[in-house]
Write an enzyme that holds these catalytic residues in place. Structure first.
Site, PDB file in Angstrom:
ATOM      1  N   ASN A   9     -22.498 -13.082  16.550  1.00 40.28           N
ATOM      2  CA  ASN A   9     -23.092 -13.737  15.382  1.00 40.28           C
ATOM      3  C   ASN A   9     -22.490 -13.076  14.148  1.00 40.28           C
ATOM      4  O   ASN A   9     -22.852 -11.955  13.798  1.00 40.28           O
ATOM      5  CB  ASN A   9     -24.621 -13.558  15.406  1.00 40.28           C
ATOM      6  CG  ASN A   9     -25.281 -14.102  14.143  1.00 40.28           C
ATOM      7  OD1 ASN A   9     -24.637 -14.780  13.343  1.00 40.28           O
ATOM      8  ND2 ASN A   9     -26.562 -13.797  13.957  1.00 40.28           N
ATOM      9  N   TRP A  10     -21.569 -13.789  13.507  1.00 41.60           N
ATOM     10  CA  TRP A  10     -20.862 -13.202  12.357  1.00 41.60           C
ATOM     11  C   TRP A  10     -21.725 -13.172  11.101  1.00 41.60           C
ATOM     12  O   TRP A  10     -21.338 -12.575  10.101  1.00 41.60           O
ATOM     13  CB  TRP A  10     -19.584 -13.991  12.060  1.00 41.60           C
ATOM     14  CG  TRP A  10     -18.528 -13.883  13.111  1.00 41.60           C
ATOM     15  CD1 TRP A  10     -18.551 -13.113  14.239  1.00 41.60           C
ATOM     16  CD2 TRP A  10     -17.262 -14.568  13.126  1.00 41.60           C
ATOM     17  NE1 TRP A  10     -17.388 -13.285  14.953  1.00 41.60           N
ATOM     18  CE2 TRP A  10     -16.583 -14.162  14.292  1.00 41.60           C
ATOM     19  CE3 TRP A  10     -16.644 -15.490  12.273  1.00 41.60           C
ATOM     20  CZ2 TRP A  10     -15.319 -14.651  14.621  1.00 41.60           C
ATOM     21  CZ3 TRP A  10     -15.395 -15.964  12.590  1.00 41.60           C
ATOM     22  CH2 TRP A  10     -14.732 -15.543  13.754  1.00 41.60           C
ATOM     23  N   LYS A  11     -22.856 -13.883  11.120  1.00 46.31           N
ATOM     24  CA  LYS A  11     -23.712 -13.977   9.926  1.00 46.31           C
ATOM     25  C   LYS A  11     -22.864 -14.436   8.730  1.00 46.31           C
ATOM     26  O   LYS A  11     -22.013 -15.304   8.916  1.00 46.31           O
ATOM     27  CB  LYS A  11     -24.433 -12.643   9.690  1.00 46.31           C
ATOM     28  CG  LYS A  11     -25.156 -12.167  10.968  1.00 46.31           C
ATOM     29  CD  LYS A  11     -26.072 -11.011  10.769  1.00 46.31           C
ATOM     30  CE  LYS A  11     -26.721 -10.651  12.098  1.00 46.31           C
ATOM     31  NZ  LYS A  11     -27.729  -9.613  11.984  1.00 46.31           N
ATOM     32  N   HIS A  23     -33.011 -17.542  14.311  1.00 44.16           N
ATOM     33  CA  HIS A  23     -32.689 -16.127  14.070  1.00 44.16           C
ATOM     34  C   HIS A  23     -33.709 -15.534  13.105  1.00 44.16           C
ATOM     35  O   HIS A  23     -34.175 -16.206  12.184  1.00 44.16           O
ATOM     36  CB  HIS A  23     -31.277 -16.002  13.496  1.00 44.16           C
ATOM     37  CG  HIS A  23     -30.792 -14.585  13.495  1.00 44.16           C
ATOM     38  ND1 HIS A  23     -31.158 -13.693  12.516  1.00 44.16           N
ATOM     39  CD2 HIS A  23     -30.021 -13.907  14.370  1.00 44.16           C
ATOM     40  CE1 HIS A  23     -30.611 -12.514  12.796  1.00 44.16           C
ATOM     41  NE2 HIS A  23     -29.912 -12.615  13.907  1.00 44.16           N
ATOM     42  N   GLU A  34     -33.409 -13.616  10.679  1.00 47.47           N
ATOM     43  CA  GLU A  34     -33.034 -13.677   9.250  1.00 47.47           C
ATOM     44  C   GLU A  34     -33.368 -15.046   8.662  1.00 47.47           C
ATOM     45  O   GLU A  34     -33.723 -15.160   7.492  1.00 47.47           O
ATOM     46  CB  GLU A  34     -31.537 -13.328   9.092  1.00 47.47           C
ATOM     47  CG  GLU A  34     -31.333 -11.828   9.242  1.00 47.47           C
ATOM     48  CD  GLU A  34     -29.993 -11.417   9.837  1.00 47.47           C
ATOM     49  OE1 GLU A  34     -29.039 -12.209   9.811  1.00 47.47           O
ATOM     50  OE2 GLU A  34     -29.919 -10.269  10.327  1.00 47.47           O
ATOM     51  N   GLU A  83     -34.412 -10.415  20.034  1.00 45.29           N
ATOM     52  CA  GLU A  83     -33.893  -9.550  18.979  1.00 45.29           C
ATOM     53  C   GLU A  83     -35.059  -8.935  18.210  1.00 45.29           C
ATOM     54  O   GLU A  83     -35.595  -9.568  17.285  1.00 45.29           O
ATOM     55  CB  GLU A  83     -33.025 -10.360  18.010  1.00 45.29           C
ATOM     56  CG  GLU A  83     -31.804 -10.971  18.652  1.00 45.29           C
ATOM     57  CD  GLU A  83     -30.674 -11.167  17.654  1.00 45.29           C
ATOM     58  OE1 GLU A  83     -29.593 -10.632  17.894  1.00 45.29           O
ATOM     59  OE2 GLU A  83     -30.888 -11.822  16.623  1.00 45.29           O
ATOM     60  N   GLY A 133     -29.366  -4.618  12.591  1.00 42.15           N
ATOM     61  CA  GLY A 133     -28.623  -4.060  11.468  1.00 42.15           C
ATOM     62  C   GLY A 133     -29.119  -2.696  11.006  1.00 42.15           C
ATOM     63  O   GLY A 133     -28.732  -2.209   9.953  1.00 42.15           O
ATOM     64  N   SER A 185     -28.404  -3.977  16.990  1.00 39.79           N
ATOM     65  CA  SER A 185     -27.614  -2.740  16.992  1.00 39.79           C
ATOM     66  C   SER A 185     -26.902  -2.464  18.324  1.00 39.79           C
ATOM     67  O   SER A 185     -26.789  -1.311  18.733  1.00 39.79           O
ATOM     68  CB  SER A 185     -28.483  -1.544  16.572  1.00 39.79           C
ATOM     69  OG  SER A 185     -28.949  -1.730  15.247  1.00 39.79           O
ATOM     70  N   GLY A 191     -24.257  -8.600  16.269  1.00 38.24           N
ATOM     71  CA  GLY A 191     -24.000  -8.860  14.848  1.00 38.24           C
ATOM     72  C   GLY A 191     -22.832  -8.024  14.358  1.00 38.24           C
ATOM     73  O   GLY A 191     -21.668  -8.342  14.603  1.00 38.24           O
ATOM     74  N   GLY A 192     -23.131  -6.922  13.694  1.00 38.85           N
ATOM     75  CA  GLY A 192     -22.120  -6.075  13.051  1.00 38.85           C
ATOM     76  C   GLY A 192     -20.920  -5.742  13.930  1.00 38.85           C
ATOM     77  O   GLY A 192     -19.768  -5.860  13.492  1.00 38.85           O
TER      78      GLY A 192
HETATM   79  P1  13P Z   1     -26.706  -6.244  14.597  1.00 44.13           P
HETATM   80  O1  13P Z   1     -25.905  -6.197  15.886  1.00 44.13           O
HETATM   81  O2  13P Z   1     -25.829  -6.086  13.378  1.00 44.13           O
HETATM   82  O3  13P Z   1     -27.870  -5.316  14.629  1.00 44.13           O
HETATM   83  O4  13P Z   1     -27.298  -7.731  14.484  1.00 44.13           O
HETATM   84  C1  13P Z   1     -27.962  -8.257  15.559  1.00 44.13           C
HETATM   85  C2  13P Z   1     -28.189  -9.695  15.300  1.00 44.13           C
HETATM   86  O5  13P Z   1     -28.994 -10.053  14.464  1.00 44.13           O
HETATM   87  C3  13P Z   1     -27.395 -10.672  16.053  1.00 44.13           C
HETATM   88  O6  13P Z   1     -27.892 -11.957  15.885  1.00 44.13           O
END
Ligand code: 13P
Length: 250
Positions: free
Chosen positions: A10-12, A96, A98, A166, A172, A212, A233-234
């Site tokens: 997930n590149w956000k 998600h 977010e 999640e 994050g 994470s 994510g990251g």
């Molecule tokens: P991180 O891996 O950056 O914690 O993000 C997780 C996430 O929200 C994937 O959708």
């Protein structure tokens, strides 16, 4: 066909179309075509055209990070399931945390999106998870139950879907859930699926952990019997770390 492990990126709100092109070109140099069966990509919507071109002729799963609850009309700034599907996408991320937090998405909206995604023959990857306040007040299972129940009410269990657990406090933050905490939540989600849908569906559905995930913690987490893959994510923004996570599971 969905199979274990499934490692999703997930590149956000990161990587523009040029960067996305370079990413996929690099990725293709480093893995074989069959590895794509285990990978999924959720780039920003503006990257979906290049994603479509880059992943053409691969068995990868890919699609948008969100869709709107309507198919067309006067909804400035939105993208519909049909539009995403028209590029050849086969999966969409939905619910998600977010989106739930910053854009105030409700369980009902998430459910409607899931329904539209399935109706258009794409696979919804449905995110659930509790906040730190909810965990600390002992409400984790109550929250997971509420999030699951609304979606399950409208879900077509005869069509594929994926659930990503999640925990919001792990996203994050660098604070990964311990393998035991993640496994406990995954067991609960599977038991809910068994109770609300069927034992067969509960056994087959892929449950991903997100929050994470890094090359250093992926192998330990993946040892848990109910963790079928990751939503990253990251660490998915660099081909190298994303592939290290994938390689920790095979
Ligand atoms: P991180 O891996 O950056 O914690 O993000 C997780 C996430 O929200 C994937 O959708």
């Amino acid at each position: 066909m969905l199979k274990k492990p499934l490692i999703a990126a997930n590149w956000k709100l990161n990587l523009n179309p040029k960067e996305a092109t370079a990413y996929f070109e690099d990725l293709k140099k480093n893995i074989s075509s069959s590895d794509f069966e285990n990978l999924a990509f959720f780039p920003p919507t503006i990257d979906l055209q290049v994603t479509s071109e880059q992943l053409k002729n691969t068995p990868a799963f890919w699609g948008s990070q969100n869709v709107y609850t309507e198919i067309s009309g006067a909804f400035t700034g939105e993208n519909s399931v049909e539009m995403v599907k028209s590029l050849g996408a086969n999966m969409c991320l939905v619910g998600h945390s977010e989106r739930r937090t910053y854009f105030k998405e409700t369980d009902e909206e998430v459910a409607k999106k899931v329904q539209l995604i399935q109706k258009h023959e794409m696979i919804p990857m449905i995110c659930v998870g509790e906040s730190l306040v909810q965990r600390d007040s002992g409400k984790t299972f109550e929250i997971l139950n509420a999030q699951m129940r609304t979606v399950i009410n409208i879900l077509d269990e005869n069509r594929p879907f994926v659930i990503a657990y999640e925990p919001v406090w792990a996203i994050g933050t660098g604070k990964v859930a311990t393998p035991e905490i993640a496994e406990e939540a995954h067991q609960f989600i599977r038991s809910q699926l068994s109770e609300l849908l069927s034992k067969e569906v509960a056994q087959e559905v892929l449950l991903l952990y997100g929050g994470s995930v890094k090359p250093e913690n992926a192998a330990e987490l993946y040892k848990q019997p109910n963790i079928d893959g990751f939503l990253v994510g990251g660490a998915s923004l660099k081909v190298d770390t994303f592939l290290q996570i994938y390689k920790a599971t095979i």
